[in-house]
Write a protein that holds these residues in place. Sequence first.
Motif, PDB file in Angstrom:
ATOM      1  N   ASP A  54       0.814  -1.213   0.000  1.00 39.62           N
ATOM      2  CA  ASP A  54       0.000   0.000   0.000  1.00 39.62           C
ATOM      3  C   ASP A  54       0.849   1.266   0.000  1.00 39.62           C
ATOM      4  OD1 ASP A  54      -2.467  -1.190  -0.140  1.00 39.62           O
ATOM      5  OD2 ASP A  54      -2.737  -1.316   2.026  1.00 39.62           O
ATOM      6  N   GLU A  55       1.983   1.211   0.674  1.00 41.01           N
ATOM      7  CA  GLU A  55       2.857   2.374   0.731  1.00 41.01           C
ATOM      8  C   GLU A  55       3.543   2.644  -0.602  1.00 41.01           C
ATOM      9  OE1 GLU A  55       3.608   4.684   3.250  1.00 41.01           O
ATOM     10  OE2 GLU A  55       1.716   3.840   3.982  1.00 41.01           O
ATOM     11  N   ALA A  56       3.822   1.580  -1.348  1.00 39.66           N
ATOM     12  CA  ALA A  56       4.625   1.719  -2.569  1.00 39.66           C
ATOM     13  C   ALA A  56       3.793   1.754  -3.842  1.00 39.66           C
ATOM     14  CB  ALA A  56       5.633   0.568  -2.668  1.00 39.66           C
ATOM     15  N   SER A  57       2.565   1.228  -3.799  1.00 39.50           N
ATOM     16  CA  SER A  57       1.825   1.005  -5.036  1.00 39.50           C
ATOM     17  C   SER A  57       0.375   1.444  -4.920  1.00 39.50           C
ATOM     18  CB  SER A  57       1.866  -0.490  -5.409  1.00 39.50           C
ATOM     19  OG  SER A  57       3.189  -0.981  -5.437  1.00 39.50           O
ATOM     20  N   ILE A  58      -0.257   1.536  -6.093  1.00 35.90           N
ATOM     21  CA  ILE A  58      -1.689   1.772  -6.195  1.00 35.90           C
ATOM     22  C   ILE A  58      -2.337   0.403  -6.391  1.00 35.90           C
ATOM     23  CG2 ILE A  58      -3.485   2.875  -7.578  1.00 35.90           C
ATOM     24  CD1 ILE A  58      -1.191   4.904  -8.378  1.00 35.90           C
ATOM     25  N   VAL A  59      -3.211   0.029  -5.461  1.00 38.26           N
ATOM     26  CA  VAL A  59      -3.710  -1.346  -5.414  1.00 38.26           C
ATOM     27  C   VAL A  59      -5.231  -1.367  -5.528  1.00 38.26           C
ATOM     28  CG1 VAL A  59      -3.788  -3.490  -4.062  1.00 38.26           C
ATOM     29  CG2 VAL A  59      -1.766  -2.007  -3.947  1.00 38.26           C
ATOM     30  N   ALA A  60      -5.735  -2.340  -6.295  1.00 38.14           N
ATOM     31  CA  ALA A  60      -7.178  -2.573  -6.384  1.00 38.14           C
ATOM     32  C   ALA A  60      -7.417  -4.068  -6.517  1.00 38.14           C
ATOM     33  CB  ALA A  60      -7.785  -1.831  -7.558  1.00 38.14           C
ATOM     34  N   MET A 133      -0.539   4.695 -16.029  1.00 37.90           N
ATOM     35  CA  MET A 133      -0.257   3.729 -14.984  1.00 37.90           C
ATOM     36  C   MET A 133       0.486   2.525 -15.574  1.00 37.90           C
ATOM     37  SD  MET A 133      -1.787   5.242 -12.516  1.00 37.90           S
ATOM     38  CE  MET A 133      -1.939   4.034 -11.225  1.00 37.90           C
ATOM     39  N   ASN A 134       1.642   2.208 -14.981  1.00 36.88           N
ATOM     40  CA  ASN A 134       2.312   0.948 -15.285  1.00 36.88           C
ATOM     41  C   ASN A 134       1.616  -0.123 -14.457  1.00 36.88           C
ATOM     42  OD1 ASN A 134       4.211  -1.299 -15.084  1.00 36.88           O
ATOM     43  ND2 ASN A 134       5.633   0.055 -16.140  1.00 36.88           N
ATOM     44  N   THR A 135       0.971  -1.065 -15.117  1.00 39.42           N
ATOM     45  CA  THR A 135       0.011  -1.939 -14.447  1.00 39.42           C
ATOM     46  C   THR A 135       0.383  -3.415 -14.559  1.00 39.42           C
ATOM     47  OG1 THR A 135      -1.755  -0.353 -14.936  1.00 39.42           O
ATOM     48  CG2 THR A 135      -2.426  -2.594 -14.363  1.00 39.42           C
ATOM     49  N   THR A 136       0.218  -4.120 -13.449  1.00 36.96           N
ATOM     50  CA  THR A 136       0.319  -5.579 -13.431  1.00 36.96           C
ATOM     51  C   THR A 136      -0.964  -6.126 -12.817  1.00 36.96           C
ATOM     52  OG1 THR A 136       2.725  -5.549 -13.162  1.00 36.96           O
ATOM     53  CG2 THR A 136       1.594  -7.587 -12.565  1.00 36.96           C
ATOM     54  N   ILE A 137      -1.650  -7.024 -13.538  1.00 35.40           N
ATOM     55  CA  ILE A 137      -2.893  -7.623 -13.057  1.00 35.40           C
ATOM     56  C   ILE A 137      -2.673  -9.113 -12.877  1.00 35.40           C
ATOM     57  CG2 ILE A 137      -5.352  -7.961 -13.472  1.00 35.40           C
ATOM     58  CD1 ILE A 137      -5.317  -5.495 -15.241  1.00 35.40           C
ATOM     59  N   VAL A 138      -2.898  -9.584 -11.646  1.00 33.64           N
ATOM     60  CA  VAL A 138      -2.664 -10.985 -11.312  1.00 33.64           C
ATOM     61  C   VAL A 138      -4.002 -11.659 -11.024  1.00 33.64           C
ATOM     62  CG1 VAL A 138      -1.486 -12.590  -9.757  1.00 33.64           C
ATOM     63  CG2 VAL A 138      -0.430 -10.369 -10.311  1.00 33.64           C
ATOM     64  N   PRO A 139      -4.366 -12.705 -11.775  1.00 34.70           N
ATOM     65  CA  PRO A 139      -5.603 -13.434 -11.475  1.00 34.70           C
ATOM     66  C   PRO A 139      -5.397 -14.441 -10.347  1.00 34.70           C
ATOM     67  CG  PRO A 139      -4.569 -14.328 -13.447  1.00 34.70           C
ATOM     68  CD  PRO A 139      -3.708 -13.184 -12.995  1.00 34.70           C
ATOM     69  N   PRO A 147     -10.573 -17.903 -12.653  1.00 37.77           N
ATOM     70  CA  PRO A 147     -10.289 -16.733 -11.813  1.00 37.77           C
ATOM     71  C   PRO A 147     -11.515 -16.339 -10.992  1.00 37.77           C
ATOM     72  CG  PRO A 147      -9.668 -16.342 -14.118  1.00 37.77           C
ATOM     73  CD  PRO A 147     -10.491 -17.573 -14.096  1.00 37.77           C
ATOM     74  N   TYR A 148     -11.307 -16.084  -9.692  1.00 35.65           N
ATOM     75  CA  TYR A 148     -12.401 -15.602  -8.858  1.00 35.65           C
ATOM     76  C   TYR A 148     -12.177 -14.162  -8.410  1.00 35.65           C
ATOM     77  CZ  TYR A 148      -9.323 -16.642  -4.862  1.00 35.65           C
ATOM     78  OH  TYR A 148      -8.273 -16.681  -3.984  1.00 35.65           O
ATOM     79  N   GLN A 149     -10.953 -13.637  -8.570  1.00 35.21           N
ATOM     80  CA  GLN A 149     -10.704 -12.229  -8.330  1.00 35.21           C
ATOM     81  C   GLN A 149      -9.366 -11.857  -8.956  1.00 35.21           C
ATOM     82  OE1 GLN A 149     -10.710 -11.541  -4.096  1.00 35.21           O
ATOM     83  NE2 GLN A 149      -8.561 -12.091  -3.847  1.00 35.21           N
ATOM     84  N   TYR A 150      -9.175 -10.542  -9.095  1.00 37.52           N
ATOM     85  CA  TYR A 150      -7.967 -10.028  -9.742  1.00 37.52           C
ATOM     86  C   TYR A 150      -7.335  -8.965  -8.846  1.00 37.52           C
ATOM     87  CZ  TYR A 150     -10.291 -12.124 -13.777  1.00 37.52           C
ATOM     88  OH  TYR A 150     -10.928 -12.997 -14.622  1.00 37.52           O
ATOM     89  N   LEU A 151      -6.033  -9.056  -8.708  1.00 36.09           N
ATOM     90  CA  LEU A 151      -5.262  -8.055  -7.957  1.00 36.09           C
ATOM     91  C   LEU A 151      -4.490  -7.201  -8.957  1.00 36.09           C
ATOM     92  CD1 LEU A 151      -3.985  -6.837  -5.377  1.00 36.09           C
ATOM     93  CD2 LEU A 151      -2.277  -8.673  -5.487  1.00 36.09           C
ATOM     94  N   ALA A 152      -4.760  -5.905  -8.960  1.00 34.07           N
ATOM     95  CA  ALA A 152      -4.080  -4.970  -9.853  1.00 34.07           C
ATOM     96  C   ALA A 152      -3.120  -4.107  -9.056  1.00 34.07           C
ATOM     97  CB  ALA A 152      -5.094  -4.093 -10.583  1.00 34.07           C
ATOM     98  N   ILE A 153      -1.861  -4.122  -9.442  1.00 33.82           N
ATOM     99  CA  ILE A 153      -0.819  -3.314  -8.795  1.00 33.82           C
ATOM    100  C   ILE A 153      -0.317  -2.310  -9.819  1.00 33.82           C
ATOM    101  CG2 ILE A 153       1.408  -3.363  -7.618  1.00 33.82           C
ATOM    102  CD1 ILE A 153       0.814  -6.306  -6.939  1.00 33.82           C
TER     103      ILE A 153
END
Length: 373
Positions: A54-60, A133-139, A147-153
């Motif tokens: 949370d301190e380093a990245s934008i998370v959803a 946004m430089n984005t990485t999405i992990v299923p 996939p039941y949810q996705y984490l986007a950093i």
Amino acid sequence: MSEQDVRNNPLSGGLGANVELLLDGIEQGIGDPQFKEQLRRSLKQLADVKFALDEASIVAITDAAGRIQYVNDKFCEISGYNREELIGRTHRIVKSGHHRPEFFEELWGTITSGKVWKGEVRNRAKNGRLYWMNTTIVPFMNDSGKPYQYLAIRHEVTELKETQEQLQQAMSGMMQIQEEERRRFSRELHDGIGQSLFSFKISLDRMLSDGADSRLEGLLGEVSQLMEEVRSMAWELRPSVLDDLGIVPALRTYIQNYERHYGIRVRFSCSLSRRPELSAETALYRVVQEALTNLGKYAGVSEAAVSLEERDGVLEAVIRDSGAGFEPKQPQRGVGLFSMEERARAAGGTLEVRSAPGEGTVVRLMLPATRMF
């Protein structure tokens, strides 16, 4: 760190549910004291990792349908929306309209198949500000492999993208100035020095026909050779036929000279029904010129192919050979490839290079057909 503190960590979905189950197990006295202590340490490590993230990245975090379940403070800060406005919505709320539908189709196709997606996305904040946004999405996958949810950093790279755009604009401007200088020098060589040499040659011809010293014949030959060299220099700088008649006659003439110089037969096909604008013609000519020059030096072939056509709203030039090939992603790429890429960008298009050692090379330049007149 207390059990209540862990419960208050705003992780949702599968990860949050797993934490709840683990805590319930602790409260019910499952396991021995050593196991419970190990479990507590693991949960603390999980909370510490989340804090650092949370301190380093934008998370959803979103559910399988793409509805937002969790956002951290940095997401709210950069988007301008509060959590109540974001939770339950999809990321369309920050959609900028910059990307084509195919971009998001490829993104969703990747993550729904269980693969990680990485790329750059342009979003729009609540106040209208555009940001990159430089984005990485992990299923996250369930037991059924779905996939039941996705984490986007994400990390904001707006300043970097703006700097890159400024550099590209400067590069485009420099290339335009370079072409203008090439055109000017070419005209001066052809119309100035070339014409003066032609007049001198005519004078020598008259003197010889009037019985002048035969030694002038040698000078006449040198003048003729110099005239050819001046014409060649003017052509290399910028062929006048490109400005006067267009890309197709210019390429046909270039290919004829190329075949004589390199001994490589080039099959040229063209289905254009109208001339592109000058900037597009310049990009087409320079990319074909650079690609064929590289081919002549390194491909080791006796023939190649060049095609030029308009289809599906795109002006496309393809240069193809079946020669030695190379690795396009090698760290140290040639100046020629970089130059072709910049030419493509400056004309509003894209360049694709497909090659592999021993499998030949295909260079494809694509420009928007709306630039044609």
